[in-house]
Design a protein around this motif. Structure first.
Motif, PDB file in Angstrom:
ATOM      1  N   LYS A   7       0.879  -1.174   0.000  1.00 48.59           N
ATOM      2  CA  LYS A   7       0.000   0.000   0.000  1.00 48.59           C
ATOM      3  C   LYS A   7       0.912   1.218   0.000  1.00 48.59           C
ATOM      4  N   THR A  62       2.137   0.456   3.517  1.00 47.51           N
ATOM      5  CA  THR A  62       2.339  -0.881   4.062  1.00 47.51           C
ATOM      6  C   THR A  62       3.446  -1.536   3.249  1.00 47.51           C
ATOM      7  N   ALA A  80       2.677   2.909  13.638  1.00 51.40           N
ATOM      8  CA  ALA A  80       3.282   1.847  12.832  1.00 51.40           C
ATOM      9  C   ALA A  80       3.220   0.515  13.573  1.00 51.40           C
ATOM     10  N   LYS A  81       2.925  -0.543  12.823  1.00 54.04           N
ATOM     11  CA  LYS A  81       2.836  -1.880  13.400  1.00 54.04           C
ATOM     12  C   LYS A  81       3.656  -2.869  12.579  1.00 54.04           C
ATOM     13  N   ASP A  83       3.653  -6.722  11.884  1.00 54.74           N
ATOM     14  CA  ASP A  83       2.837  -7.935  12.022  1.00 54.74           C
ATOM     15  C   ASP A  83       1.792  -7.777  13.132  1.00 54.74           C
ATOM     16  N   GLU A 100       5.539  -7.623   7.938  1.00 56.55           N
ATOM     17  CA  GLU A 100       4.771  -6.535   7.333  1.00 56.55           C
ATOM     18  C   GLU A 100       4.825  -5.314   8.241  1.00 56.55           C
ATOM     19  N   GLN A 102       3.279  -1.783   8.758  1.00 54.58           N
ATOM     20  CA  GLN A 102       2.068  -1.070   8.332  1.00 54.58           C
ATOM     21  C   GLN A 102       1.954   0.252   9.075  1.00 54.58           C
ATOM     22  N   GLN A 104      -0.363   3.761   9.813  1.00 51.18           N
ATOM     23  CA  GLN A 104      -1.745   4.219   9.816  1.00 51.18           C
ATOM     24  C   GLN A 104      -1.759   5.737   9.563  1.00 51.18           C
TER      25      GLN A 104
END
Length: 331
Positions: A7, A62, A80-81, A83, A100, A102, A104
């Motif tokens: 993404k 992402t 941010a994350k 997994d 991953e 990711q 937001q």
């Protein structure tokens, strides 16, 4: 091997320190909007200031790691994350193969920076790898990220000593030097060349009223809005012979509403300069979201220089500390 873009985020571009030496030809500097966060992220992963990092605006991408990587995230908090678990901010951490990452929507600040050990690979144009979107120069094919892009590294692998380091949390940046990002900010300025062209009431208004960052703002500049316009002394025109401008210049067009020029600002401008945001506060301005408010506070040139030196000292101490730590890992 690097990161696959699943993404792209709202506005994600690769930026180094900027493109210097070409403003006389009309080529802008570009580079990071928040230079402090960009430099800090690079230092945390063992890079120099000049390394290419990923700048993300308002809503981040992402990414999937294609190999083990030492990374750091600084600037805005985009939740941010990795997994599904929250990733740390302002400290280095390891992304494992297949993980991953990711991002937001930014809950604090506006722009975040992702740095990787060795730096991202990016196209070079006129001595810089920074993305200049309007000219399609530098960065990732001169554009923002898209789904399916693969971000490659200048160094193909992070040293195994870095990947296996166990005390990464101890490398966190001290809260003392972290910027206080907020959407209601007091910004320090010095008087501009044409400040005397404005009425005394307008200068007082500049320092007393609040200005809203409008939705017409971008990397080129923040358009501000307030209840009362800034007026010139009778007989003086808003339209002037164009002259050099720089990041931080505050121009006032005929609308009477000021514009703060930022990283992608043009090289010349034909509106009067009522003031200049001090360099030490530009990273804070870059982190205000559209709709946020700011006020201006006048300081002397000496105070402006002192604040920039203090910020540079903080970064230098961080650089020395990180370089010492990295050298110890590689022994």
């Amino acid at each position: 091997m690097g990161f696959e873009v699943i993404k792209p985020g709202l506005l994600s571009t690769l930026q180094d320190e900027g493109r210097y030496g070409y403003r006389k030809y009309g080529v802008i500097v570009a580079g990071p909007m928040d230079r402090f966060a960009h430099r800090t992220a690079n230092l945390l992963v063992g890079n120099g200031y000049e390394a290419v990092a990923l700048e993300m605006t308002l809503s981040g991408p992402t990414l999937v790691a294609q190999s083990d990587r030492l990374v750091a995230i600084c600037g805005a908090d985009m939740e941010a994350k990795v997994d599904g678990s929250l990733a740390p901010l302002w400290q280095p951490f390891v992304l494992r193969t297949g993980s991953e990452l990711q991002f937001q929507y930014a809950v604090e600040g506006c722009r975040a920076y992702l740095a990787v050990h060795g730096g991202f690979m990016a196209a070079e144009a006129l001595g810089s790898h920074s993305t200049y979107l309007r000219a399609g120069m530098g960065g990732y094919e001169g554009r923002t990220l898209r789904v399916g892009d693969v971000l490659k590294m200048e160094k193909d692998e992070s040293p195994i000593q870095l990947i296996n380091a166990v005390d990464l949390r101890a490398r966190s940046v001290s809260p003392r030097i972290r910027p206080d990002y907020r959407d209601n900010l007091v910004v320090r300025i010095v008087k501009g060349k044409e400040a005397s062209y404005f009425t005394p009431e307008s200068w007082s208004q500049l320092l007393s009223q609040s200005f809203q960052v409008t939705s017409q703002s971008d990397r080129m500049g923040y358009r501000l809005s307030s209840e009362r316009k800034l007026a010139l002394t009778e007989g003086i025109s808003y339209e002037m012979i164009s002259e050099a401008v720089a990041c931080g210049t505050i121009q006032v067009p005929s609308s009477g509403q000021p514009i703060v020029l930022l990283a992608d600002c043009q090289t010349t401008g034909g509106y009067p300069h009522i003031g200049h945001v001090i360099s030490a506060d530009l990273p804070l301005v870059a982190q205000i979201k559209p709709g946020g408010m700011l006020q201006f506070q006048e300081v002397t040139h000496r105070e402006a220089q002192e604040q920039l030196l203090l910020q540079a000292m903080d970064l230098k101490l961080l650089e020395i500390g990180m370089q010492t730590w990295f050298r110890g890992l590689k022994k």
